[in-house]
Design a protein around this motif. Structure first.
Motif, PDB file in Angstrom:
ATOM      1  N   VAL A 158      -0.192  -3.419  -9.543  1.00 32.92           N
ATOM      2  CA  VAL A 158       0.053  -2.030  -9.130  1.00 32.92           C
ATOM      3  C   VAL A 158       1.549  -2.616  -8.424  1.00 32.92           C
ATOM      4  O   VAL A 158       1.401  -3.021  -7.335  1.00 32.92           O
ATOM      5  N   PRO A 159       2.699  -2.216  -8.940  1.00 34.32           N
ATOM      6  CA  PRO A 159       3.946  -2.735  -8.182  1.00 34.32           C
ATOM      7  C   PRO A 159       4.465  -2.116  -7.058  1.00 34.32           C
ATOM      8  O   PRO A 159       5.487  -2.416  -6.355  1.00 34.32           O
ATOM      9  N   SER A 160       3.909  -0.792  -6.810  1.00 38.51           N
ATOM     10  CA  SER A 160       4.301  -0.100  -5.762  1.00 38.51           C
ATOM     11  C   SER A 160       3.340   0.950  -5.403  1.00 38.51           C
ATOM     12  O   SER A 160       2.747   1.670  -6.198  1.00 38.51           O
ATOM     13  N   MET A 161       3.025   1.054  -4.053  1.00 34.46           N
ATOM     14  CA  MET A 161       1.777   1.965  -3.540  1.00 34.46           C
ATOM     15  C   MET A 161       2.546   3.173  -2.797  1.00 34.46           C
ATOM     16  O   MET A 161       3.554   2.766  -2.108  1.00 34.46           O
ATOM     17  N   VAL A 162       2.487   4.378  -3.173  1.00 32.75           N
ATOM     18  CA  VAL A 162       3.314   5.363  -2.877  1.00 32.75           C
ATOM     19  C   VAL A 162       2.643   6.141  -1.930  1.00 32.75           C
ATOM     20  O   VAL A 162       1.437   6.481  -1.871  1.00 32.75           O
ATOM     21  N   ARG A 163       3.526   6.714  -0.915  1.00 37.08           N
ATOM     22  CA  ARG A 163       2.970   7.573   0.162  1.00 37.08           C
ATOM     23  C   ARG A 163       3.981   8.689   0.391  1.00 37.08           C
ATOM     24  O   ARG A 163       5.165   8.598  -0.026  1.00 37.08           O
TER      25      ARG A 163
ATOM     26  N   PRO B  64      11.791  10.630   8.436  1.00 42.05           N
ATOM     27  CA  PRO B  64      11.416  11.832   8.614  1.00 42.05           C
ATOM     28  C   PRO B  64      10.196  12.357   7.790  1.00 42.05           C
ATOM     29  O   PRO B  64       9.848  11.869   6.865  1.00 42.05           O
ATOM     30  N   ALA B  65       9.591  13.424   8.412  1.00 42.92           N
ATOM     31  CA  ALA B  65       8.605  13.917   7.684  1.00 42.92           C
ATOM     32  C   ALA B  65       8.863  14.279   6.161  1.00 42.92           C
ATOM     33  O   ALA B  65      10.166  14.826   5.898  1.00 42.92           O
ATOM     34  N   GLY B  66       8.081  14.412   5.132  1.00 46.55           N
ATOM     35  CA  GLY B  66       8.438  14.866   3.868  1.00 46.55           C
ATOM     36  C   GLY B  66       9.144  13.756   3.047  1.00 46.55           C
ATOM     37  O   GLY B  66       9.691  14.296   1.926  1.00 46.55           O
ATOM     38  N   THR B  67       9.117  12.642   3.586  1.00 44.61           N
ATOM     39  CA  THR B  67       9.757  11.597   2.749  1.00 44.61           C
ATOM     40  C   THR B  67       8.924  10.812   1.960  1.00 44.61           C
ATOM     41  O   THR B  67       7.731  10.455   2.175  1.00 44.61           O
ATOM     42  N   MET B  68       9.120  10.648   0.608  1.00 47.97           N
ATOM     43  CA  MET B  68       8.629   9.685  -0.328  1.00 47.97           C
ATOM     44  C   MET B  68       8.692   8.307  -0.020  1.00 47.97           C
ATOM     45  O   MET B  68       9.800   7.837   0.314  1.00 47.97           O
ATOM     46  N   VAL B  69       7.618   7.535   0.102  1.00 45.09           N
ATOM     47  CA  VAL B  69       7.742   6.313   0.723  1.00 45.09           C
ATOM     48  C   VAL B  69       6.967   5.135  -0.387  1.00 45.09           C
ATOM     49  O   VAL B  69       5.728   5.764  -0.863  1.00 45.09           O
ATOM     50  N   GLY B  70       7.487   4.286  -0.875  1.00 44.27           N
ATOM     51  CA  GLY B  70       6.879   3.416  -1.682  1.00 44.27           C
ATOM     52  C   GLY B  70       6.797   1.993  -0.903  1.00 44.27           C
ATOM     53  O   GLY B  70       7.906   1.434  -0.397  1.00 44.27           O
ATOM     54  N   VAL B  71       5.687   1.415  -0.885  1.00 46.04           N
ATOM     55  CA  VAL B  71       5.276   0.112  -0.352  1.00 46.04           C
ATOM     56  C   VAL B  71       5.191  -0.878  -1.609  1.00 46.04           C
ATOM     57  O   VAL B  71       4.642  -0.957  -2.383  1.00 46.04           O
ATOM     58  N   SER B  72       5.980  -1.723  -1.399  1.00 45.26           N
ATOM     59  CA  SER B  72       6.386  -2.859  -2.295  1.00 45.26           C
ATOM     60  C   SER B  72       5.617  -4.122  -2.263  1.00 45.26           C
ATOM     61  O   SER B  72       6.083  -5.093  -1.530  1.00 45.26           O
ATOM     62  N   PRO B  73       4.451  -4.385  -2.869  1.00 44.25           N
ATOM     63  CA  PRO B  73       3.922  -5.815  -2.836  1.00 44.25           C
ATOM     64  C   PRO B  73       4.830  -7.059  -3.379  1.00 44.25           C
ATOM     65  O   PRO B  73       4.548  -8.198  -3.177  1.00 44.25           O
TER      66      PRO B  73
END
Length: 483
Positions: free
Chosen positions: A358-363, A377-386
């Motif tokens: 899973v190359p990106s964990m999305v929040r 800021p609130a409402g931002t899509m965030v990708g955590v990249s291992p």
């Protein structure tokens, strides 16, 4: 701030070297990495907060950087980290997305102390296809469902699953036969589907299983569709049709699974109860089954493919692992025997590092928050990249090399930081099936080592397609020879 951004843009233009310091795959178009887009802020920080803005760029008009990541995966992620550091933004999949790279930034999102990061990012991307799967739930609801589901992954249950998957894997691997140019990925994909239908549903493969397999593939790939509308013949429409097929498939069989408590996962979910006596309703079971089968099937296929590829490229490790497997004799190993295959442990962990399934964990942020001093800021899509964590020279020795010994007890480079190695995620949403998946991949590789030797040409390098989850573009052709 305009003047500061001009200085930032000029500094990035003057960076030396102009290309990322990682060894780029031959398939990479270097112009992608030389191109510099104007740097802008994601959003101005609150006055007096002392926070810095998140910097980044929008990339190409309309499509942004969507296709860059799908095509180049780790190379692109590392280039962004080199340009902007651990917190940056890019236009992707129709919106501005913040990427967090490196262990410290990863920690902020996965530990999530202030509960600012929700699973809303996943819901935006895949809810239509994996509605109310465990990974898409938040906070207390997620915790409640996880407590019930944990009963399907106890040591006793895992022991039973291993006993069930063993004969299926031996039969499937033996049936392959030796070939000069076997597309190994597709053999492994069919085999992990056979395991899923056997262990998850207590059924053998066949035409029905083939339809289920196609539905899973369509559902997974639809999540990263550029055109996110059900155009006939498009990826989004295929994903929606796949979801409907999966719902019917599980709904047609749930009565049988509830009637008798069996050893398969479907039955385990139907009968699972938390310590407080809570259990899943029919809709919950169906939703969780669709998600779990996708997660187990795809990630096991990717991990076994990556491990098999590196064993082909490094025959000394293949022989070392084979010696341990042959020493176990002819019996299909049980869970205790599998846990003694130490070389495969090291190889699988290194394969997970080099090719994170899973190359990106999305929040998604549900309130304003900060990451390493940057305002998000609130409402931002965030990708955590291992991908960034797994190639960090601050945490791994020669990070682009295949070196399973880095996980051996005398080195344990994965202990350099809690989030240096995150193939299974972390925090409250750490993969609930990580032990199941590892046992499946280990047993599959064990059967391959017993039955075959395999190799690739010295100059062959696999190219991974990151459109959804990493898949070898050419199907991973290997020379497969019976022992």
């Amino acid at each position: 701030m305009v003047f500061q951004l001009e200085k930032v843009n000029e500094a990035i233009r003057r960076r030396v070297p102009p290309l990322t310091s990682m060894p780029l795959p031959r398939s990479v178009d270097q112009r992608i990495f030389e191109k510099q887009w104007p740097v802008t802020e994601l959003a101005p920080p609150p006055p007096g907060s002392g926070l810095k803005p998140v910097l980044g760029d929008a990339g190409a008009p309309l499509i942004g950087h969507s296709l860059d990541f799908m095509r180049y995966g780790p190379a692109f992620a590392l280039r962004r980290f080199e340009l902007y550091g651990p917190v940056s933004w890019a236009y992707s999949l129709g919106q501005r997305m913040v990427t967090l790279g490196g262990p410290e930034a990863t920690s902020a999102a996965l530990v999530n102390k202030d509960k600012a990061f929700s699973q809303g990012g996943w819901r935006k991307l895949i809810d239509k296809f994996f509605h109310r799967g465990l990974m898409l739930m938040d906070f207390e609801e997620h915790l409640g469902h996880r407590r019930i589901m944990q009963q399907a992954f106890t040591r006793q249950r895992l022991t039973g699953y291993v006993d069930q998957m063993g004969p299926t894997l031996r039969e499937g691997v033996t049936a392959w036969g030796g070939q000069d140019k076997t597309r190994l990925y597709w053999l492994l994909k069919q085999l992990t589907l056979d395991v899923a239908t056997r262990v998850f549903m207590d059924r053998r493969s066949g035409q029905e299983a083939d339809r289920v397999n196609r539905a899973f593939v369509d559902s997974v790939r639809a999540a990263t569709a550029v055109v996110r509308y059900p155009v006939p013949g498009g990826r989004w429409a295929a994903g929606l049709a796949g979801r409907k097929l999966l719902e019917r498939y599980f709904a047609d069989n749930i009565g049988t699974a509830r009637a008798v408590e069996g050893d398969d996962l479907f039955s385990a979910l139907c009968h699972a109860r938390s310590e407080d006596g809570e259990q899943f309703g029919d809709d919950d079971v169906i939703n969780h089954m669709i998600f779990l089968m996708m997660a187990a099937h795809d990630t096991s296929t990717i991990t076994s493919s990556a491990a098999a590829y590196y064993l082909a490229k490094h025959p000394e490790w293949q022989e070392r692992a084979r010696a341990e497997s042959l020493a176990m004799g002819e019996e299909i190993p049980d869970i205790e025997a599998l846990e003694k295959l130490g070389t495969l442990d090291l190889v699988i962990k290194e394969a997970l590092r080099l090719v994170a399934p899973v190359p990106s964990m999305v929040r998604e942020t549900v309130r304003d928050t900060e990451v390493l001093g940057h305002h998000v800021p609130a409402g931002t899509m965030v990708g955590v990249s291992p991908l960034v964590n797994h190639f960090s020279p601050d945490h791994w020795t020669n990070p682009f090399d295949f070196d399973p010994e880095r996980f051996a007890e005398h080195r344990r480079e994965d202990k350099s930081h809690r989030f240096a190695w995150v193939p299974f995620g972390g925090g409250a949403h750490k993969c609930i099936g990580l032990h199941f998946g590892t046992l499946e991949v280990k047993l599959l590789l064990h059967e391959m080592l017993r039955a075959y030797t395999w190799s690739v040409p010295d100059d062959y390098e696999v190219k991974w397609d990151y459109v959804s989850l990493p898949v070898p573009v050419d199907g991973l052709p290997v020379r497969l020879r019976r022992r």
